[in-house]
Motif scaffolding. Structure first.
Motif: not given
Length: 315
Positions: A176-187
């Motif tokens: 809705f107000n968020s996006s599909n950009k979901t960062p993760n550093e793969l820890t």
């Protein structure tokens, strides 16, 4: 439920206070900063909402749900037992929007027709699984639990919407107000790359570092992987949809599509809330249809930095 018709077009705020956004209300409350806090000093005593400069929260979750009769709330309570987190009382809640739209389609037996409409396939049967809860199993959906066990070491992914049908497994990630950009550093890589005889390499063109760390598509990566695996176990097709506003992420099919290997049995699509509105608008008339149509038209997505209200949908 408050929307464009009930809320002020411009809501005044200063460094210390913010007005109640409801038209005609003169109440001012202390201005809060992130994260949002549901505390008495931020509450309008007249309209019983908790206010920030950009949004507000209802006193109860039920106030933000269009469909809240006894059967609705019984299902909702079952869902909450397995759902990870809930901000459903928040005016700009993706979860409340998801419930209001997909519960309508489900309770009026419109899901097969809707899924046929978006997929072009003749869907006959459909089970709606919201936030991993399966009404048929009365628990977290076993097939999702199994996929989590195979690929993830913790409880893992929670799709907004899974719909198991006779021909296709639909996974719809609602924004809705968020996006599909979901960062993760793969820890923690879990077993994403290695499980099921390295399924990852068979359904992705790009490596996991590119998809997740560079492109910030962690959420879509997980859903493409887990959904593909579940559909393979069920021997049906898989379709992953990114559900967004018409004005948002217009190139998401291309941007995520370049990283994945699609086939006739495995597809990724962009879907908009406005397309769902169009489907509903063409349904046979009823009081329930009109209630949802009015909801779409009246829905807001909060106030911008200048205190001006934002209309949610282009309808």
């Amino acid at each position: 439920m408050y929307g464009l018709n009930e809320l002020k077009h411009t809501n005044y705020k200063d460094n210390k206070t913010v007005d109640c956004p409801v038209k005609g209300c003169t109440i001012k409350v202390e201005r809060q900063t992130k994260p949002f806090k549901k505390e008495l000093k931020y509450r309008c005593p007249v309209h019983r909402i908790y206010i920030s400069p950009t949004t507000f929260e209802y006193e109860t979750e039920k106030e933000n749900l269009l469909w809240n009769d006894s059967k609705d709330m019984e299902l909702f309570c079952h869902i909450k037992k397995v759902k990870k987190e809930s901000r459903i009382a928040r005016d700009n809640s993706e979860d409340a929007l998801t419930w209001n739209v997909f519960r309508f389609l489900d309770k009026h037996e419109l899901l097969p027709g809707f899924l046929s409409y978006i997929s072009g396939k003749d869907i006959k049967e459909a089970e709606l699984i919201l936030w991993s809860y399966s009404p048929q199993n009365k628990a977290s959906w076993p097939h999702l639990n199994e996929a989590r066990h195979v690929f993830e070491k913790s409880r893992g992914s929670e799709p907004d919407i899974l719909i198991k049908t006779d021909k296709v497994l639909f996974l719809i990630e609602a924004k809705f107000n968020s996006s599909n950009k979901t960062p993760n550093e793969l820890t923690s890589r879990n077993n994403y790359e290695t499980a099921d005889n390295k399924l990852f390499s068979k359904i992705f063109r790009s490596n996991i570092e590119t998809v997740v760390v560079k492109e910030n598509r962690y959420e879509l990566m997980r859903f493409w992987l887990l959904g593909s695996w579940i559909a393979k176990q069920l021997n049906i097709d898989f379709e992953l949809y990114s559900l967004v506003k018409k004005s948002s992420e217009k190139n998401i099919e291309k941007e995520f599509g370049k990283h994945i290997i699609e086939s006739s049995e495995r597809k990724f699509f962009r879907l908009t809330w406005e397309e769902i509105y169009g489907f509903v608008e063409n349904l046979e008339d009823s009081e329930y249809k009109q209630k949802l149509i009015a909801y779409f038209k009246n829905k807001t997505s909060g106030y911008n930095g200048k205190g001006i209200i934002k209309k949610a949908f282009d309808v």
